[in-house]
Write a protein that holds these residues in place. Structure first.
Motif, PDB file in Angstrom:
ATOM      1  N   ALA A  33      47.765  24.954  34.708  1.00  0.00           N
ATOM      2  CA  ALA A  33      48.772  24.009  34.778  1.00  0.00           C
ATOM      3  C   ALA A  33      48.885  23.970  36.377  1.00  0.00           C
ATOM      4  N   VAL A  34      48.807  25.158  37.199  1.00  0.00           N
ATOM      5  CA  VAL A  34      48.980  25.285  38.738  1.00  0.00           C
ATOM      6  C   VAL A  34      47.964  24.289  39.127  1.00  0.00           C
ATOM      7  N   ARG A  35      46.795  24.374  38.928  1.00  0.00           N
ATOM      8  CA  ARG A  35      45.714  23.701  39.495  1.00  0.00           C
ATOM      9  C   ARG A  35      46.096  22.309  39.221  1.00  0.00           C
ATOM     10  N   GLU A  36      46.774  21.619  38.155  1.00  0.00           N
ATOM     11  CA  GLU A  36      46.858  20.254  38.200  1.00  0.00           C
ATOM     12  C   GLU A  36      48.013  19.890  38.671  1.00  0.00           C
ATOM     13  N   VAL A  37      49.184  20.711  38.941  1.00  0.00           N
ATOM     14  CA  VAL A  37      50.354  20.489  39.822  1.00  0.00           C
ATOM     15  C   VAL A  37      50.031  20.305  41.233  1.00  0.00           C
ATOM     16  N   ASN A  38      49.172  21.120  41.753  1.00  0.00           N
ATOM     17  CA  ASN A  38      48.643  20.934  43.077  1.00  0.00           C
ATOM     18  C   ASN A  38      47.799  19.782  43.399  1.00  0.00           C
ATOM     19  N   ALA A  39      46.919  19.571  42.301  1.00  0.00           N
ATOM     20  CA  ALA A  39      46.087  18.262  42.445  1.00  0.00           C
ATOM     21  C   ALA A  39      46.893  17.060  42.447  1.00  0.00           C
ATOM     22  N   ALA A  40      47.986  17.000  41.984  1.00  0.00           N
ATOM     23  CA  ALA A  40      48.993  15.956  41.974  1.00  0.00           C
ATOM     24  C   ALA A  40      49.940  15.979  43.296  1.00  0.00           C
ATOM     25  N   GLY A  41      49.708  16.737  44.269  1.00  0.00           N
ATOM     26  CA  GLY A  41      50.272  16.725  45.464  1.00  0.00           C
ATOM     27  C   GLY A  41      51.523  17.948  45.491  1.00  0.00           C
ATOM     28  N   LEU A  48      51.780  25.063  44.740  1.00  0.00           N
ATOM     29  CA  LEU A  48      52.278  26.283  44.017  1.00  0.00           C
ATOM     30  C   LEU A  48      51.248  27.194  44.281  1.00  0.00           C
ATOM     31  N   GLU A  49      51.607  28.677  44.089  1.00  0.00           N
ATOM     32  CA  GLU A  49      50.916  29.542  44.672  1.00  0.00           C
ATOM     33  C   GLU A  49      51.194  30.777  43.323  1.00  0.00           C
ATOM     34  N   LEU A  50      50.207  30.930  42.590  1.00  0.00           N
ATOM     35  CA  LEU A  50      50.519  32.203  41.574  1.00  0.00           C
ATOM     36  C   LEU A  50      50.132  33.637  42.028  1.00  0.00           C
ATOM     37  N   LEU A  51      50.854  34.296  42.133  1.00  0.00           N
ATOM     38  CA  LEU A  51      50.881  35.628  42.333  1.00  0.00           C
ATOM     39  C   LEU A  51      50.632  36.634  41.071  1.00  0.00           C
ATOM     40  N   VAL A  52      49.559  37.040  40.502  1.00  0.00           N
ATOM     41  CA  VAL A  52      49.224  37.476  39.326  1.00  0.00           C
ATOM     42  C   VAL A  52      49.266  39.093  39.410  1.00  0.00           C
ATOM     43  N   ARG A  53      49.999  39.730  38.507  1.00  0.00           N
ATOM     44  CA  ARG A  53      50.106  40.950  38.379  1.00  0.00           C
ATOM     45  C   ARG A  53      49.762  41.529  36.709  1.00  0.00           C
ATOM     46  N   ASP A  54      48.958  42.411  36.658  1.00  0.00           N
ATOM     47  CA  ASP A  54      48.479  43.090  35.463  1.00  0.00           C
ATOM     48  C   ASP A  54      49.581  44.057  35.016  1.00  0.00           C
ATOM     49  N   GLY A 284      51.263  29.226  28.010  1.00  0.00           N
ATOM     50  CA  GLY A 284      51.191  29.487  29.443  1.00  0.00           C
ATOM     51  C   GLY A 284      51.152  28.081  30.164  1.00  0.00           C
ATOM     52  N   HIS A 285      50.526  27.349  29.672  1.00  0.00           N
ATOM     53  CA  HIS A 285      50.560  25.701  30.363  1.00  0.00           C
ATOM     54  C   HIS A 285      51.801  25.271  30.371  1.00  0.00           C
TER      55      HIS A 285
END
Length: 358
Positions: A33-41, A48-54, A284-285
């Motif tokens: 979903a982040v990739r899609e939002v960024n591809a659309a501008g 958007l930047e996702l900071l992932v933590r386990d 998630g999406h």
């Protein structure tokens, strides 16, 4: 032009003892979903930047991650699969004034007081597990046993099932797995006269050994095994148990039919994961789709996001998402998340059968 990234903290169980496969599916949905939002501008030109933590299913580790992410300037925290962890995340996010959109944890008491900082996509546990109890009764199962591990989540589920079965004359015998082996569970099921066993335990252990013991016990050939928490949804279950893992009804949060966008997302997720996406991937999406809509329409500050939940109408992969906060819920809740009871088809273990819907 300002193109500073809008940072979002993402929490998921990516290593043991967390359910790492669920975490991997959750992250796949978030990242797509982040990739899609960024591809659309992006959001007004800002990516958007996702900071992932386990979280590794560890509440203390998750709490530390929320502190660190808040200090890194995230506008919101999203994700988490394990309910006990999500409860800790909700409390810390609320204390810090950071919006938390919970993707996949169902514990009713996600936080112990009303807050605008927390919203949730999956249904509360009481809703889904009450439906599961109704399914058991409709199938003629009123003498039910549950193999139970100690945790707030399993204890809450046990209470819901007991309260839902009792008005129908049903009983729920609980087998504390601290005092039982898989083989002694079989003996107890026979002594109780149970017609159904519910797995309120961790996976792969002790869930897998319990299933194998029951399936190979000739005294229990007619016994139904159930897993309301959804363990059979993911491929790890099928890989561990094979045919023994079929015909085990579980809760999954999917509609009878995905939306048109959901069908498209399903194809991409299948390619990304190299396997069929679980309902957790769609959660998630949908999480990022909701958050992106809020950022575009309500503003990009933490306070504007916290105020946005009742004003959103979002077309997700699984339906139209709107939020309400109806007592006793203390969080903003998707009003009509889809719920179904499904199992793996004995004739084709990679396929699912829908047995009951909300």
């Amino acid at each position: 032009m300002n193109t500073q990234p809008i940072r979002i903290g993402a929490l998921a169980p990516l290593t043991r003892p967390g359910w790492a496969e669920a975490g991997r599916h959750l992250l796949a949905g978030l990242e797509l979903a982040v990739r899609e939002v960024n591809a659309a501008g992006g959001i007004a030109g800002n990516p958007l930047e996702l900071l992932v933590r386990d979280t590794a299913a560890n509440p203390q580790k998750a709490e530390a991650a929320v502190d660190e992410l808040a200090g890194s300037g995230v506008v919101a925290v999203v994700g988490e699969y394990h309910s006990v962890v999500a409860r800790t995340v909700a409390a810390r996010a609320d204390a810090l004034g950071v919006p938390f959109l919970c993707s996949s944890a169902v514990l009713d008491d996600l936080i112990d007081h009303p807050t605008n900082w927390v919203a949730r996509l999956p249904p509360p546990q009481s809703q889904g597990w009450h439906l599961y109890a109704d399914f058991l009764v409709s199938e003629g199962h009123t003498r039910v046993a549950a193999a139970v591990d100690p945790s707030a989540y399993w204890a809450a589920g046990t209470k819901i099932l007991h309260n839902a079965l009792t008005p129908h004359g049903g009983t729920l015998a609980t087998l504390d797995m601290r005092g039982h082996t898989p083989n002694s569970v079989c003996d107890e099921l026979l002594a109780q006269g149970a017609t159904a066993l519910l797995l309120l335990v961790g996976h792969p252990d002790p869930a897998g050994p319990i299933v194998k013991a029951v399936r190979t016990d000739p005294r229990l050939t007619e016994l139904l095994i159930g897993a309301p928490a959804g363990q059979p949804e993911l491929t790890e279950w099928a890989g561990l148990l094979g045919d023994d893992g079929t015909a085990v009804p579980f809760l999954r949060y999917l509609p009878a039919h995905l939306t048109p966008s959901g069908e498209r997302i399903e194809r991409t997720l299948r390619n990304d994961l190299k396997e069929a996406p679980s309902f957790v991937a769609f959660e998630g999406h949908d999480t990022i789709t909701v958050l992106a809509t809020a950022l575009r329409t309500q503003g990009t500050t933490r306070s504007s996001l916290a105020a946005s939940w009742p004003h959103l109408t979002v077309e997700g992969t699984r339906g139209t998402i709107r939020f309400t906060r109806t007592p006793p819920s203390n969080v903003w809740q998707w009003t009509c998340p889809p719920i179904q009871i499904a199992d793996r088809d004995p004739a084709s273990p990679d396929n699912f059968r829908t047995l009951h819907t909300s």
